[in-house]
Design an enzyme around this catalytic site. Structure first.
Site, PDB file in Angstrom:
ATOM      1  N   CYS A  86       0.843  -1.198   0.000  1.00  0.00           N
ATOM      2  CA  CYS A  86       0.000   0.000   0.000  1.00  0.00           C
ATOM      3  C   CYS A  86       0.882   1.253   0.000  1.00  0.00           C
ATOM      4  CB  CYS A  86      -0.964  -0.040   1.184  1.00  0.00           C
ATOM      5  SG  CYS A  86      -2.393   1.060   1.004  1.00  0.00           S
ATOM      6  N   HIS A 196      -3.549  -5.878   0.980  1.00  0.00           N
ATOM      7  CA  HIS A 196      -2.901  -6.136   2.269  1.00  0.00           C
ATOM      8  C   HIS A 196      -2.923  -7.630   2.615  1.00  0.00           C
ATOM      9  CE1 HIS A 196      -2.387  -1.971   3.769  1.00  0.00           C
ATOM     10  NE2 HIS A 196      -3.420  -1.710   2.992  1.00  0.00           N
ATOM     11  N   GLU A 198      -1.098  -9.125   4.680  1.00  0.00           N
ATOM     12  CA  GLU A 198      -0.839  -9.302   6.113  1.00  0.00           C
ATOM     13  C   GLU A 198      -2.119  -9.376   6.939  1.00  0.00           C
ATOM     14  OE1 GLU A 198      -0.892  -4.757   5.683  1.00  0.00           O
ATOM     15  OE2 GLU A 198      -0.434  -6.521   4.463  1.00  0.00           O
TER      16      GLU A 198
END
Length: 223
Positions: A86, A196, A198
């Site tokens: 990002c 994302h 994660e």
């Protein structure tokens, strides 16, 4: 396996990244502050998401000109794996470590939702545990994720297989050219992506499709 997370004012996804890296490696990552001009010997460097320096000037523009980013550049030139997620992707682009730029979403709105990604290239250290053409789910949260690159550079990127992830099933949230969601450099050791991974590590978070991304990158870096 040694990992490091770059910390800049305004980056707010570092705790998510710490949790993801610790979950995969079992080791707490190092945290490297903006003023550091050197980075210890590590296998992987991650620049997480957020709004570094309030996104003033352009997203990632100030972050790309910090002392620590020069240290990241030096590590990358030596072959160390570098991941930008990002705002981290925006910083890598501003630093010239990846081709192209990220513009305002075509909707002119901040987009925060789950989207579908197609794994385009599995012959990379970031995607080797996926299957070619596999559709995975991943969240996005950004206002300036519209990836653009000139037609000649895009052609070269396609030929070099530098595009790893594309938005799939009509879920392109920002208008990115050719539905591009994640790319690598020619050498294959630097990756930038807007979604994302994660945030999709454990079932309790809504999905685990991001786990293979980190397992691919971290285990290959270790090897």
């Amino acid at each position: 396996m040694k990992t490091a997370i770059i910390q800049l004012p305004g980056l707010n996804r570092d705790r998510d990244m710490v949790a993801a890296l610790h979950h995969i490696t079992g080791v707490e990552p190092l945290k490297i502050w903006q003023t550091e001009s050197t980075i210890p010997d590590v296998d992987v460097i991650v620049i997480p998401g957020g709004f570094s320096y309030g996104d003033y000037l352009r997203c990632g523009a100030i972050g790309a000109r910090t002392p620590v980013l020069q240290a990241v550049r030096e590590k990358a030139q030596k072959g160390v794996t570098v991941i930008g997620i990002c705002n981290g992707f925006q910083i890598l682009l501003e630093a010239g470590l990846l081709p192209g730029t990220l513009m305002r979403n075509t909707s002119l709105k901040f987009v925060c939702r789950e989207i579908k990604l197609e794994v385009v290239n599995v012959n990379t250290k970031f995607s080797r545990y996926y299957s070619k053409g596999q559709i995975i789910c991943c969240p996005v949260a950004h206002h300036d994720g519209n990836y653009f690159v000139d037609s000649e550079t895009l052609k070269q990127m396609e030929e070099n297989e530098q595009i790893i992830f594309r938005y799939a099933e009509n879920t392109n949230p920002n208008g990115s050219v050719n539905d591009i969601a994640g790319i690598i450099n020619k050498a294959g050791n630097i990756l930038g992506m807007m979604p994302h991974p994660e945030n999709f590590i454990e079932p309790a978070h809504g999905g685990t499709d991001g786990r293979l991304f980190f397992q691919s990158a971290l285990e290959l870096a270790k090897g």
